[in-house]
Design a protein around this motif. Structure first.
Motif, PDB file in Angstrom:
ATOM      1  N   VAL B   6      22.238  46.670  60.827  1.00  0.00           N
ATOM      2  CA  VAL B   6      21.869  47.760  59.921  1.00  0.00           C
ATOM      3  C   VAL B   6      21.509  48.972  60.769  1.00  0.00           C
ATOM      4  O   VAL B   6      20.550  48.923  61.538  1.00  0.00           O
ATOM      5  CB  VAL B   6      20.651  47.357  59.072  1.00  0.00           C
ATOM      6  N   THR B  31      10.665  45.466  72.427  1.00  0.00           N
ATOM      7  CA  THR B  31      11.355  44.177  72.334  1.00  0.00           C
ATOM      8  C   THR B  31      11.693  43.830  70.886  1.00  0.00           C
ATOM      9  O   THR B  31      10.979  44.207  69.957  1.00  0.00           O
ATOM     10  CB  THR B  31      10.488  43.061  72.954  1.00  0.00           C
ATOM     11  N   GLY B  32      12.833  43.152  70.719  1.00  0.00           N
ATOM     12  CA  GLY B  32      13.200  42.626  69.406  1.00  0.00           C
ATOM     13  C   GLY B  32      13.442  43.664  68.339  1.00  0.00           C
ATOM     14  O   GLY B  32      13.177  43.430  67.165  1.00  0.00           O
ATOM     15  N   CYS B  33      13.945  44.841  68.705  1.00  0.00           N
ATOM     16  CA  CYS B  33      14.168  45.859  67.689  1.00  0.00           C
ATOM     17  C   CYS B  33      15.645  46.018  67.394  1.00  0.00           C
ATOM     18  O   CYS B  33      16.049  46.918  66.660  1.00  0.00           O
ATOM     19  CB  CYS B  33      13.564  47.187  68.106  1.00  0.00           C
ATOM     20  N   GLY B  34      16.488  45.187  67.993  1.00  0.00           N
ATOM     21  CA  GLY B  34      17.900  45.215  67.624  1.00  0.00           C
ATOM     22  C   GLY B  34      18.833  45.790  68.666  1.00  0.00           C
ATOM     23  O   GLY B  34      19.997  46.052  68.372  1.00  0.00           O
ATOM     24  N   LYS B  35      18.379  45.942  69.917  1.00  0.00           N
ATOM     25  CA  LYS B  35      19.247  46.531  70.939  1.00  0.00           C
ATOM     26  C   LYS B  35      20.450  45.635  71.219  1.00  0.00           C
ATOM     27  O   LYS B  35      21.604  46.069  71.209  1.00  0.00           O
ATOM     28  CB  LYS B  35      18.456  46.772  72.231  1.00  0.00           C
ATOM     29  N   THR B  36      20.143  44.358  71.468  1.00  0.00           N
ATOM     30  CA  THR B  36      21.216  43.430  71.796  1.00  0.00           C
ATOM     31  C   THR B  36      22.170  43.283  70.615  1.00  0.00           C
ATOM     32  O   THR B  36      23.394  43.292  70.768  1.00  0.00           O
ATOM     33  CB  THR B  36      20.614  42.066  72.179  1.00  0.00           C
ATOM     34  N   ARG B  37      21.586  43.187  69.441  1.00  0.00           N
ATOM     35  CA  ARG B  37      22.403  43.050  68.243  1.00  0.00           C
ATOM     36  C   ARG B  37      23.334  44.248  68.090  1.00  0.00           C
ATOM     37  O   ARG B  37      24.499  44.112  67.743  1.00  0.00           O
ATOM     38  CB  ARG B  37      21.482  42.918  67.029  1.00  0.00           C
ATOM     39  N   GLU B 178      18.416  37.895  57.616  1.00  0.00           N
ATOM     40  CA  GLU B 178      18.482  37.062  58.816  1.00  0.00           C
ATOM     41  C   GLU B 178      17.760  35.732  58.647  1.00  0.00           C
ATOM     42  O   GLU B 178      18.137  34.743  59.249  1.00  0.00           O
ATOM     43  CB  GLU B 178      17.856  37.802  59.993  1.00  0.00           C
ATOM     44  N   ARG B 211      12.292  40.733  65.410  1.00  0.00           N
ATOM     45  CA  ARG B 211      12.655  39.339  65.693  1.00  0.00           C
ATOM     46  C   ARG B 211      11.546  38.390  65.229  1.00  0.00           C
ATOM     47  O   ARG B 211      11.816  37.378  64.580  1.00  0.00           O
ATOM     48  CB  ARG B 211      12.896  39.162  67.184  1.00  0.00           C
TER      49      ARG B 211
END
Ligand SMILES: Nc1ncnc2c1ncn2[C@@H]1O[C@H](COP(=O)(O)OP(=O)(O)OP(=O)(O)O)[C@@H](O)[C@H]1O
Ligand SMILES: [Mg+2]
Lengths: 623, 257
Positions: B6, B31-37, B178, B211
């Motif tokens: 999104v 961390t866990g805010c969607g960078k990798t995604r 998710e 996440r």
């Protein structure tokens, strides 16, 4: 004056006013106003001092941090809580009593603090206190003040519960708690029995166990219902205000005086909220329809009793509008620095002289005793630092290393076999792999430190030295203290390249305290010392036990402002400045926030944690 | 598209432009805010393979580019992930790039300026990157420590995209999607999560990540009560500090009663 009764008799009140103000109060009394007489005994009641001592409930201090965190989460911005009784706010800080009312019962007392904080924070958030004209009007009109406050409570109860449903239960529980719902006018408790029926509906849901009102409570009932129904947060303050005005007129007509407030509601202190009292009072008079003559007189008297207003803490950034003066000439052993004079708004050139001296050596054996006493802490710190140390790492693929680099050798054989000429870099050696950090530890040696605390400071430095040795970064340890601006001593406890030999140990194990804390000068000097180091990463760790303070010209906010500027300047030059403080003063965190910035210091409440925590702070910085 | 992402701003557009212009991209954010995604999503959208390298201290230049290995008497060259990405015209994603040593990172320098080449000294070869090849790196600037900062010469080679947690509605949608929990639970969790983010640098190093909220939602979807799920994620995983633990518990009470 005896304890006021409910309601006070006019004779008592009259006597009280005359006693307090002498003959010139006759002018007020000639213009006699029943309401003011009713109020007088409460207004002039001596504050009974802040709660404390054996008869108090759970202290605030240990709950402060979690309370602040909880409030910050509820409203989405940082919230500052400080001690003062009764609960109030100056629009920025939420003040709560240093202890809950006796007897101490942990769960109830936490509830008391929680709800008292919600009320004050709610008053700020609702915008009611931002209405300057209203606040100024409340300054002289206690009936209006109490009505606004009580109606606001109903609004806040609804408002909090809408945003956070679980809070409804807190408000419900506090209403049933006798010690939190004691009724007061100003600082004086009033009995519940005999409460005028006109008031009673105002307490519905806020205080349990009041006799239900008779028919005369209609007006208050309507007001409460109207306020509860106002759900739009922008409209609610207006509804509260409108209903409060209606009540005020009725209560005045009926000569009832101000309705008392439950203790958890605290007090609105207009004088803490107004920045220019005179101007805002004048503006507020536009609101009033009646002749302000006698009120003005009383207002003036009251104002004379108000504490002097506090100067606002200067913003370091705002101050730097004045360019920093060039450094003055130094002779070999002493260094001169400018100082920021917050009162004058300018730099004082050549204001201080800092001398580097060697700290005196005390008797031998102190270092060893400290080591003995803190074996556990030292082991812990060494372990912690060992994982960060810069030395004893293998650097692979070296041409002239001391050991065979097996992986590389195998790869080189592969290259050979493939027909390439490999580089002869199949050895490895120990190096400082991480970039070195220059660490300057600065210990406050001023007179605020005595006895047991001084010993723990010394022990902490001894423990830290062990960690620093394991870590392997270049470091120095200095102490600082001064007598006035011309005699600032930056005393070497352990120099940059000095071994921890007998001499250093005797200095470190026995340093003594005395003098004052002209912090800005020492931070400036520390920064200069660090900037001369070849390492490009630089850390300054200040161990302090009190706020900056010296003679006249370097006290209070002025000392804070200059110190804050010195820290800011050091940071601007790339030095990481951090402080570990064991200042026991109740406003310590305020001073630390001002000088080092929120989150850039560690404030220890338990001094015995110092040896380990000081080391941990450093781990945090060099990791 | 199979990767769910999104958008929270114009990041997709900026990334596409950067790719078209062959510019490397730096993603910053907690961390866990969607960078990798996001990178996975973009790789799929642009139709490029994705090669991910998790950076850590021990990563060497050879780990990135490749090395000769002995295999049963023969020597063979093994491409490292970076080399492989260059050959395939892939998107090479260096996750948590500050963890790698600064000198190792210099191997990506020629790939991230107008040379766009990768010299393989060992093989006496110089690979020129195809147009589709792209370097993406990420890091979390939240925790500043003295020794972990990007070199200026590395940092200034990138177009940077700042990430933050999605806004309330978007985040609730993400959590519900998710984790498979219901919409109302997702909203409650997001509200709590956002409240904890106010404590960043005021008691907590970081607030709850998206996440973590997804984890909490999944626990609820698997049958735990909201309170239990929140307790074991939003309290337990955020701090060990007893005072902050108390504040977080009190927050749960305030929200859930
Ligand atoms: N915008 C988004 N769209 C879809 N899912 C998201 C989004 N943001 C976060 N998520 C969810 O949050 C989880 C964590 O995101 P991701 O792994 O991309 O974080 P990150 O920023 O790479 O974190 P870290 O820095 O810890 O590696 C994802 O698995 C996904 O479930
Ligand atoms: Mg990631």
């Amino acid at each position: 004056m005896g304890a006021p009764t409910w309601p006070p008799t006019p004779e008592e009140a009259r006597k009280a006013v005359l006693e307090e103000y002498g003959e010139d109060a006759r002018a007020v009394l000639d213009d006699e106003e029943a309401e003011r007489l009713l109020l007088a005994p409460f207004l002039f009641a001596e504050p009974r001092g802040m709660l404390g001592g054996a008869e108090a409930g759970t202290p605030l201090e240990p709950l402060l941090r979690s309370l602040e965190a909880w409030l910050a989460m509820l409203v989405g911005r940082p919230v500052k809580v400080a001690p003062s009784d009764p609960p109030t706010t100056d629009g920025a800080v939420i003040f709560l009593p240093p202890a809950a009312p006796a007897p101490a019962r942990e769960a109830e007392d936490r509830l008391f603090f929680r709800v008292a904080a919600l009320v004050q924070l709610g008053l700020v958030e609702s915008g009611l206190l931002a209405n300057r004209a209203l606040v100024a009007e409340m300054h002289t009109d206690w009936v209006l003040r109490s009505c606004v406050h009580l109606l606001a409570l109903h609004h806040l109860r609804e408002r909090w519960a809408r945003a956070w449903p679980g809070l409804a239960r807190d408000f419900q529980a506090v209403a049933a708690l006798d010690k939190a719902t004691e009724l007061r006018v100003n600082l004086s408790p009033v009995p519940r029995r005999g409460m005028p029926g006109d008031f009673v509906p105002l307490y519905d849901g806020l205080v349990d166990f009041l006799d239900p009102a008779g028919p005369e409570g209609d007006l208050a009932r309507e007001a409460v219902a109207a306020v509860r129904a106002a759900s739009d947060p922008r409209a609610a303050p207006l509804v509260v205000l409108g209903q409060a005005r209606k009540l005020r007129i009725a209560f005045r007509e009926r000569r009832l005086g101000p309705p008392p407030l439950p203790r958890f509601a605290g007090l609105i202190r207009p004088e803490w909220l107004l920045h220019d009292l005179a101007a805002e009072m004048k503006a507020s008079r536009a609101w009033r329809d009646e002749d302000p003559g006698p009120l003005r007189l009383l207002g003036k008297k009251l104002r004379r009793r108000l504490p002097a207003r506090r100067a606002p803490v200067p913003e370091p950034e705002a101050l730097t509008g004045e360019p920093l003066p060039p450094p003055p000439e130094d002779d070999a052993a002493s260094f001169r620095y400018p100082e920021w004079d917050a009162a004058a708004g300018s730099w004082r050139l050549d204001a201080v002289r800092v001398r580097e001296v060697e700290a005196p050596r005390g008797p031998a054996g102190a270092w060893e005793r400290a080591v003995e006493a803190h074996r556990g802490a030292i082991a812990l710190v060494r372990r912690r630092f060992a994982s960060l140390r810069v030395e004893e790492r293998w650097l692979h693929r070296q041409v002239d290393g001391s050991d065979l680099d097996l992986d590389r050798a195998v790869a080189a054989m592969g290259e050979l076999a493939a027909g390439f000429t490999p580089r002869e870099d199949w050895t490895m050696r120990f190096v400082r792999e991480r970039e070195a950090v220059a660490i300057l530890v600065m210990v406050d040696l001023s007179g605020s430190t005595r006895g047991e605390i001084a010993r723990l400071e010394r022990d902490a430095v001894v423990v830290l030295s062990h960690g620093l040795l394991v870590l392997g970064h270049p470091h120095a340890i200095y102490g600082f203290s001064n007598e006035g601006p011309e005699d600032c001593r930056f005393a070497r406890l352990r120099g940059w390249d000095e071994p921890y030999d007998e001499a250093a140990r005797r200095r470190l194990g026995t340093f003594r305290s005395g003098g004052s804390t002209r912090l800005g000068a020492f931070v400036r000097h520390g920064a200069r010392v660090l900037l001369r180091r070849p390492e490009s990463r630089r850390v300054m760790l200040v161990l302090s036990d009190g706020r900056p303070h010296d003679r006249a010209g370097y006290t209070g906010r002025q000392a804070l402002a200059d110190s804050a500027l010195a820290v800011l300047d050091a940071r601007r030059r790339g030095i990481h400045v951090h402080c570990v403080s064991i200042d026991a003063h109740e406003r310590a965190r305020e001073a630390l926030d001002a000088v080092f910035g929120p989150g850039r210091y560690l404030h220890l409440k338990r001094v015995d944690e110092l040896p380990v925590k000081l080391a941990e702070a450093l781990v945090h910085l060099v990791r | 598209m199979s990767v769910y992402y999104v958008p929270t701003g114009s990041e997709i557009e900026v990334f596409e432009r950067a790719h078209a212009l062959r510019l490397p991209v730096l993603l910053k954010g907690p961390t866990g805010c969607g960078k990798t995604r996001f990178v996975r999503y973009m790789a799929e959208k642009l139709g490029r393979p994705l090669v991910t390298v998790a950076c850590q201290e021990d990563l060497s230049a050879a780990d990135l580019t490749g090395r000769f290995l002995l295999e049963g008497g023969d020597t063979v060259w093994r491409d490292g992930p970076l080399t492989r990405a260059v050959r395939e015209g892939a998107i090479c994603y260096l996750d948590e790039v500050v963890e790698a040593r600064a000198d190792v990172l210099t191997v990506i320098h020629p790939l991230t300026d107008d040379r766009r080449s990768l010299p393989l000294e060992r093989r006496g070869e110089e690979l020129v990157a195809p147009d589709d090849f792209m370097v993406v790196v990420s890091y979390n600037p939240g925790y500043q420590s003295v020794t972990r900062e990007l070199k200026e010469s590395t940092r200034q080679r990138f177009v940077s995209l700042s990430f933050d947690y999605p806004d309330e509605d978007a985040e609730a949608g993400i959590v519900a999607h998710e984790s498979g929990c219901d919409e109302a639970t997702a909203r409650q969790l997001v509200k709590l999560g956002r409240a904890t983010r106010n404590l960043k640098d005021h008691g907590l190093r970081e607030g709850a990540s998206t996440r973590l909220l997804v984890y909490a939602g999944a626990l609820v979807a698997a049958g735990l009560s909201l309170r239990e799920a929140a307790e074991s994620t939003l309290v337990g995983s955020l701090t060990d500090d007893p005072e902050m633990t108390r504040a977080l518990r009190e927050l749960l009470r305030s929200a859930l009663g």
